[in-house]
Design an enzyme around this catalytic site. Sequence first.
Site, mmCIF file in Angstrom:
data_model
loop_
_atom_site.group_PDB
_atom_site.id
_atom_site.type_symbol
_atom_site.label_atom_id
_atom_site.label_comp_id
_atom_site.label_asym_id
_atom_site.label_seq_id
_atom_site.Cartn_x
_atom_site.Cartn_y
_atom_site.Cartn_z
ATOM 1 N N SER A 2 1.036 -1.299 0.027
ATOM 2 C CA SER A 2 -0.135 -0.055 -0.091
ATOM 3 C C SER A 2 0.846 1.270 0.020
ATOM 4 O O SER A 2 1.624 1.490 0.942
ATOM 5 C CB SER A 2 -0.744 -0.062 1.223
ATOM 6 N N HIS A 17 -1.718 -1.615 -4.133
ATOM 7 C CA HIS A 17 -2.601 -0.982 -3.433
ATOM 8 C C HIS A 17 -2.445 0.523 -3.423
ATOM 9 O O HIS A 17 -1.644 1.043 -2.781
ATOM 10 C CB HIS A 17 -2.787 -1.625 -2.175
ATOM 11 N N ASP A 65 -4.782 3.895 -2.038
ATOM 12 C CA ASP A 65 -5.833 4.015 -1.292
ATOM 13 C C ASP A 65 -6.357 5.650 -1.368
ATOM 14 O O ASP A 65 -5.666 6.640 -1.309
ATOM 15 C CB ASP A 65 -5.474 4.202 0.332
ATOM 16 N N MET A 82 -8.905 8.346 -0.451
ATOM 17 C CA MET A 82 -9.685 9.040 0.612
ATOM 18 C C MET A 82 -10.272 10.314 0.561
ATOM 19 O O MET A 82 -9.524 11.085 -0.117
ATOM 20 C CB MET A 82 -8.822 8.817 1.843
ATOM 21 N N HIS A 125 -8.595 1.273 -3.727
ATOM 22 C CA HIS A 125 -9.413 1.056 -2.706
ATOM 23 C C HIS A 125 -10.178 2.454 -2.564
ATOM 24 O O HIS A 125 -9.241 3.349 -2.113
ATOM 25 C CB HIS A 125 -8.588 0.563 -1.349
ATOM 26 N N MET A 138 -12.268 4.862 -0.577
ATOM 27 C CA MET A 138 -12.821 5.119 0.657
ATOM 28 C C MET A 138 -13.358 6.384 0.737
ATOM 29 O O MET A 138 -12.855 7.428 1.197
ATOM 30 C CB MET A 138 -11.773 5.243 1.805
ATOM 31 N N MET A 189 -11.254 -5.445 5.928
ATOM 32 C CA MET A 189 -10.758 -4.543 6.701
ATOM 33 C C MET A 189 -10.364 -5.006 7.976
ATOM 34 O O MET A 189 -11.029 -5.464 8.930
ATOM 35 C CB MET A 189 -11.418 -3.173 6.882
ATOM 36 N N ASP A 214 -6.744 -5.988 4.306
ATOM 37 C CA ASP A 214 -6.105 -4.828 4.404
ATOM 38 C C ASP A 214 -5.979 -4.205 5.799
ATOM 39 O O ASP A 214 -7.030 -3.742 6.600
ATOM 40 C CB ASP A 214 -6.879 -3.963 3.699
HETATM 41 C C1 DX5 Z 1 -6.227 2.022 5.501
HETATM 42 C C2 DX5 Z 1 -5.671 1.630 4.159
HETATM 43 C C3 DX5 Z 1 -4.649 0.811 4.170
HETATM 44 C C4 DX5 Z 1 -3.321 1.095 4.717
HETATM 45 C C5 DX5 Z 1 -2.796 -0.089 5.527
HETATM 46 O O1 DX5 Z 1 -7.217 2.990 5.439
HETATM 47 O O2 DX5 Z 1 -6.940 1.228 3.614
HETATM 48 O O3 DX5 Z 1 -4.319 0.166 2.923
HETATM 49 O O4 DX5 Z 1 -2.355 1.831 3.808
HETATM 50 O O5 DX5 Z 1 -1.761 0.261 6.131
HETATM 51 P P1 DX5 Z 1 -0.907 -0.748 7.277
HETATM 52 O O6 DX5 Z 1 -0.649 -1.922 6.208
HETATM 53 O O7 DX5 Z 1 0.155 -0.069 7.577
HETATM 54 O O8 DX5 Z 1 -2.038 -0.981 8.343
HETATM 55 ZN ZN ZN Z 2 -6.475 0.161 1.590
#
Ligand code: DX5
Ligand code: ZN
Length: 224
Positions: free
Chosen positions: A7, A32, A34, A36, A65, A67, A136, A174
């Site tokens: 990620s 991956h 993210d 947001m 991903h 969010m 999650m 994740d």
């Molecule tokens: C959190 C993200 C993850 C995050 C995970 O909301 O969706 O993808 O990067 O990070 P680690 O592996 O550090 O928990």
């Molecule tokens: Zn994620």
Amino acid sequence: MIELAPSILSADFAHLADHIQGAVDGGATLLHVDVMDGHFVPNLTMGPPVVKSIRKATGLELDLHLMIEDPDKFVTAFVEAGADRMSVHQEACRHLHRTIQLIQSEGVGAGVVLNPATPVATLEDVLGMVDYVLVMSVNPGFGGQEFIPHALDKIRRLNQIRQDARLDFAIEIDGGVSTSNVEEIVRAGCDWLVAGSSIFHSADPGATVKEMQHLATEARAIRV
Ligand code: DX5
Ligand code: ZN
């Protein structure tokens, strides 16, 4: 096959291309990303222009991903920016079936994400159509949080449903994934592992990816 997805949330964005290359050298098979929006989760990251730049920097498949609230509005833009697969949160979709159809109609894989408090049962009526389910194992929004073990029960339940109903969706996890828990996650039935801080905050990200991949592959061999 087990896929390991670093990620980039925990990578250094000023040196993203180098960091991605380190993960590739270690054997990462997808990346991956993210997204947001500051509404669905209390953090902000990136939109389509940044995804487009990442697309240019790597040949790895991009696992987006989302969010964000109302993801339907952005599906096409993210596919055009280079997404290969895209997951949306069950909690953010008023018409989940329609959103999954929309993503698939754009020619990319569609996943649904479950927050820690959202039961597997809420997906009963869409498991036959999704390409993957993302469980999650932390509350979404930030990297570096502690793994929530209950996620393992959800993976076991999804794996059981998959076998009983002869479905072929993949199961992804994740949050808080590291070399210390990769084996039990894979043994529970997980196929794709997302890991951010445990890779990019380690002294040698490439070596960490390699070690995780090794542990995951061994655990997968026992599972079969
Ligand atoms: C959190 C993200 C993850 C995050 C995970 O909301 O969706 O993808 O990067 O990070 P680690 O592996 O550090 O928990
Ligand atoms: Zn994620």
